[in-house]
Design a protein around this motif. Structure first.
Motif, PDB file in Angstrom:
ATOM      1  N   MET A   1       1.047   0.558  16.293  1.00  0.00           N
ATOM      2  CA  MET A   1      -0.030   0.011  15.466  1.00  0.00           C
ATOM      3  C   MET A   1      -0.106   0.734  14.116  1.00  0.00           C
ATOM      4  SD  MET A   1      -2.549  -2.189  15.282  1.00  0.00           S
ATOM      5  CE  MET A   1      -4.040  -2.449  14.356  1.00  0.00           C
ATOM      6  N   GLN A   2      -0.019   2.060  14.175  1.00  0.00           N
ATOM      7  CA  GLN A   2      -0.120   2.847  12.956  1.00  0.00           C
ATOM      8  C   GLN A   2       1.015   2.516  11.979  1.00  0.00           C
ATOM      9  OE1 GLN A   2      -0.110   7.085  13.599  1.00  0.00           O
ATOM     10  NE2 GLN A   2      -0.535   7.557  11.466  1.00  0.00           N
ATOM     11  N   ASN A   3       2.230   2.399  12.505  1.00  0.00           N
ATOM     12  CA  ASN A   3       3.377   2.075  11.650  1.00  0.00           C
ATOM     13  C   ASN A   3       3.223   0.703  11.017  1.00  0.00           C
ATOM     14  OD1 ASN A   3       4.619   4.507  12.209  1.00  0.00           O
ATOM     15  ND2 ASN A   3       5.833   3.680  13.912  1.00  0.00           N
ATOM     16  N   THR A   4       2.687  -0.257  11.788  1.00  0.00           N
ATOM     17  CA  THR A   4       2.474  -1.608  11.269  1.00  0.00           C
ATOM     18  C   THR A   4       1.475  -1.598  10.124  1.00  0.00           C
ATOM     19  OG1 THR A   4       2.927  -2.569  13.450  1.00  0.00           O
ATOM     20  CG2 THR A   4       1.737  -3.944  11.870  1.00  0.00           C
ATOM     21  N   ILE A   5       0.404  -0.851  10.284  1.00  0.00           N
ATOM     22  CA  ILE A   5      -0.635  -0.775   9.255  1.00  0.00           C
ATOM     23  C   ILE A   5      -0.103  -0.118   7.986  1.00  0.00           C
ATOM     24  CG2 ILE A   5      -2.840   0.302   8.671  1.00  0.00           C
ATOM     25  CD1 ILE A   5      -3.712  -0.110  11.544  1.00  0.00           C
ATOM     26  N   ILE A   6       0.652   0.967   8.136  1.00  0.00           N
ATOM     27  CA  ILE A   6       1.210   1.664   6.970  1.00  0.00           C
ATOM     28  C   ILE A   6       2.240   0.787   6.252  1.00  0.00           C
ATOM     29  CG2 ILE A   6       2.612   3.628   6.234  1.00  0.00           C
ATOM     30  CD1 ILE A   6       1.303   5.236   8.490  1.00  0.00           C
ATOM     31  N   SER A   7       3.111   0.151   7.033  1.00  0.00           N
ATOM     32  CA  SER A   7       4.123  -0.732   6.440  1.00  0.00           C
ATOM     33  C   SER A   7       3.474  -1.875   5.666  1.00  0.00           C
ATOM     34  CB  SER A   7       5.036  -1.294   7.526  1.00  0.00           C
ATOM     35  OG  SER A   7       5.745  -0.266   8.181  1.00  0.00           O
ATOM     36  N   ALA A   8       2.389  -2.428   6.232  1.00  0.00           N
ATOM     37  CA  ALA A   8       1.680  -3.519   5.559  1.00  0.00           C
ATOM     38  C   ALA A   8       1.068  -3.041   4.249  1.00  0.00           C
ATOM     39  CB  ALA A   8       0.595  -4.074   6.477  1.00  0.00           C
ATOM     40  N   ALA A   9       0.521  -1.824   4.241  1.00  0.00           N
ATOM     41  CA  ALA A   9      -0.082  -1.270   3.022  1.00  0.00           C
ATOM     42  C   ALA A   9       0.957  -1.133   1.920  1.00  0.00           C
ATOM     43  CB  ALA A   9      -0.723   0.079   3.325  1.00  0.00           C
ATOM     44  N   LEU A  10       2.145  -0.642   2.258  1.00  0.00           N
ATOM     45  CA  LEU A  10       3.208  -0.478   1.269  1.00  0.00           C
ATOM     46  C   LEU A  10       3.710  -1.832   0.766  1.00  0.00           C
ATOM     47  CD1 LEU A  10       5.230   2.411   2.962  1.00  0.00           C
ATOM     48  CD2 LEU A  10       3.664   2.574   1.005  1.00  0.00           C
ATOM     49  N   PHE A  11       3.836  -2.789   1.692  1.00  0.00           N
ATOM     50  CA  PHE A  11       4.266  -4.133   1.310  1.00  0.00           C
ATOM     51  C   PHE A  11       3.273  -4.767   0.341  1.00  0.00           C
ATOM     52  CE2 PHE A  11       3.807  -8.710   1.990  1.00  0.00           C
ATOM     53  CZ  PHE A  11       5.084  -9.158   1.663  1.00  0.00           C
ATOM     54  N   ILE A  12       1.999  -4.645   0.653  1.00  0.00           N
ATOM     55  CA  ILE A  12       0.959  -5.250  -0.181  1.00  0.00           C
ATOM     56  C   ILE A  12       0.895  -4.580  -1.543  1.00  0.00           C
ATOM     57  CG2 ILE A  12      -1.545  -5.538  -0.413  1.00  0.00           C
ATOM     58  CD1 ILE A  12      -1.624  -5.995   2.634  1.00  0.00           C
ATOM     59  N   LEU A  13       1.064  -3.257  -1.594  1.00  0.00           N
ATOM     60  CA  LEU A  13       1.055  -2.557  -2.881  1.00  0.00           C
ATOM     61  C   LEU A  13       2.191  -3.057  -3.773  1.00  0.00           C
ATOM     62  CD1 LEU A  13      -0.082  -0.387  -4.733  1.00  0.00           C
ATOM     63  CD2 LEU A  13       1.411   1.272  -3.594  1.00  0.00           C
ATOM     64  N   GLY A  14       3.370  -3.215  -3.196  1.00  0.00           N
ATOM     65  CA  GLY A  14       4.487  -3.755  -3.964  1.00  0.00           C
ATOM     66  C   GLY A  14       4.230  -5.176  -4.406  1.00  0.00           C
TER      67      GLY A  14
ATOM     68  N   PRO B   1      -6.536  -8.520  11.489  1.00  0.00           N
ATOM     69  CA  PRO B   1      -6.199  -9.315  12.683  1.00  0.00           C
ATOM     70  C   PRO B   1      -4.721  -9.700  12.745  1.00  0.00           C
ATOM     71  CG  PRO B   1      -8.231 -10.113  11.707  1.00  0.00           C
ATOM     72  CD  PRO B   1      -7.641  -9.136  10.727  1.00  0.00           C
ATOM     73  N   ILE B   2      -4.113  -9.945  11.597  1.00  0.00           N
ATOM     74  CA  ILE B   2      -2.680 -10.256  11.557  1.00  0.00           C
ATOM     75  C   ILE B   2      -1.884  -9.059  12.068  1.00  0.00           C
ATOM     76  CG2 ILE B   2      -0.739 -10.939  10.082  1.00  0.00           C
ATOM     77  CD1 ILE B   2      -2.802 -12.026   8.087  1.00  0.00           C
ATOM     78  N   LEU B   3      -2.254  -7.882  11.604  1.00  0.00           N
ATOM     79  CA  LEU B   3      -1.533  -6.662  11.967  1.00  0.00           C
ATOM     80  C   LEU B   3      -1.755  -6.308  13.439  1.00  0.00           C
ATOM     81  CD1 LEU B   3      -2.295  -4.551   8.769  1.00  0.00           C
ATOM     82  CD2 LEU B   3      -0.434  -6.168   9.194  1.00  0.00           C
ATOM     83  N   ILE B   4      -2.942  -6.559  13.940  1.00  0.00           N
ATOM     84  CA  ILE B   4      -3.232  -6.309  15.354  1.00  0.00           C
ATOM     85  C   ILE B   4      -2.367  -7.194  16.237  1.00  0.00           C
ATOM     86  CG2 ILE B   4      -5.007  -6.589  17.148  1.00  0.00           C
ATOM     87  CD1 ILE B   4      -7.069  -5.751  15.003  1.00  0.00           C
ATOM     88  N   ALA B   5      -2.246  -8.460  15.853  1.00  0.00           N
ATOM     89  CA  ALA B   5      -1.415  -9.399  16.623  1.00  0.00           C
ATOM     90  C   ALA B   5       0.059  -9.034  16.511  1.00  0.00           C
ATOM     91  CB  ALA B   5      -1.643 -10.826  16.129  1.00  0.00           C
ATOM     92  N   ALA B   6       0.460  -8.529  15.345  1.00  0.00           N
ATOM     93  CA  ALA B   6       1.876  -8.208  15.126  1.00  0.00           C
ATOM     94  C   ALA B   6       2.298  -6.934  15.848  1.00  0.00           C
ATOM     95  CB  ALA B   6       2.140  -8.058  13.632  1.00  0.00           C
ATOM     96  N   ALA B   7       1.343  -6.027  16.077  1.00  0.00           N
ATOM     97  CA  ALA B   7       1.677  -4.709  16.610  1.00  0.00           C
ATOM     98  C   ALA B   7       1.902  -4.701  18.115  1.00  0.00           C
ATOM     99  CB  ALA B   7       0.578  -3.712  16.243  1.00  0.00           C
ATOM    100  N   GLN B   8       1.657  -5.808  18.790  1.00  0.00           N
ATOM    101  CA  GLN B   8       1.789  -5.810  20.249  1.00  0.00           C
ATOM    102  C   GLN B   8       2.298  -7.158  20.746  1.00  0.00           C
ATOM    103  OE1 GLN B   8      -2.429  -5.753  21.939  1.00  0.00           O
ATOM    104  NE2 GLN B   8      -2.763  -5.316  19.766  1.00  0.00           N
TER     105      GLN B   8
END
Length: 255
Positions: free
Chosen positions: A1-14, A121-128
């Motif tokens: 979950m943590q990796n998904t959230i961090i990856s999403a943050a970096l993607f969104i920043l870019g 919610p997208i990230l929660i669904a993606a993480a599991q």
């Protein structure tokens, strides 16, 4: 979950940084509004392609992609051939020599931060991965459908009204707009609550509540209703409309 959230943050920043470049080149920051819905679409597609695919995830991705694509196309069509949105134009004039830096931080990065929060919610669904579809999917999808209908129909009715030159200077007060001054915002809030309900039974699903709470707060108290209605504070027709029509929840107008 943590990796998904961090990856999403970096993607969104870019992602928002690219839109910042577009905005500077085109000399209009309202392109950020087009990028808003599209950002959720791309994030959903990335999650679909890089994460284990579950039935709950597919439902979430599908709903978000439908919402985001419609919204981005609507905003792009609405702004085509027009000047920069009055809210962004006011900031352009107010920020002066700090315009570039403040644009990046207060328009694009800030929007990216909200995108990251609302996409929870997208990230929660993606993480599991789960091959079991919980019963909350039914009321969640129904709530999303009602919200999507309010937003799409409200936007369509308003666009038809605005395109009619006979209505120039008038306030939209028919259709869904007879029962709510912002039926499209009501729909947007409702559909995100529906998405949250779908992921609620998943691990950390409760964390997804930050999504609808954030979008509700923004539209009701920050960048939605307050900023739009401030434009009409001296408009007698709007003030009369305001007295008899609910600001958000659809209700029968007062006599």
């Amino acid at each position: 979950m943590q990796n998904t959230i961090i990856s999403a943050a970096l993607f969104i920043l870019g992602y928002v940084s690219l839109w910042f470049i577009v905005g500077m080149v085109r000399k209009r920051n309202d392109v950020a509004d087009i990028g808003w819905g599209l950002g959720f679409v791309l994030l959903s597609i990335v999650c679909l392609l890089t994460k284990p695919v579950s039935l709950t995830g597919v439902i979430i991705y599908t709903l978000v992609i439908l919402w985001g694509m419609r919204l981005s196309v609507h905003i792009a069509t609405r702004s085509a051939g027009k000047a920069e949105d009055f809210r962004y134009r006011a900031w352009r004039e107010a920020w002066g020599k700090w315009f570039v830096l403040r644009s990046y931080l207060q328009v694009y990065v800030l929007q990216g931060g909200f995108m990251w929060i609302i996409s929870m919610p997208i990230l929660i669904a993606a993480a599991q991965y789960s091959d079991h579809l919980h019963w909350t999917a039914v009321p969640g999808v129904l709530l999303w459908g009602i919200g999507f209908g309010f937003e799409a129909i409200g936007d369509y009715q308003l666009s038809v009204f605005v395109k009619n030159k006979q209505n120039k200077g008038d306030i939209m007060q028919s259709g869904l707009w007879r029962y709510s001054r912002h039926p499209n915002y009501f729909g947007e809030v409702l559909l995100w609550w529906g998405i949250f309900i779908i992921v609620l039974p998943l691990n950390f699903g409760w964390l997804g509540i930050i999504s609808p709470l954030t979008i509700t707060f923004l539209l009701l108290f920050v960048s939605g209703i307050p900023m739009l209605e401030a434009k009409y504070k001296d408009n007698p027709q709007f003030q009369a409309y305001k007295k008899r029509t609910s600001a958000f929840f659809p209700m029968w107008p007062k006599v």
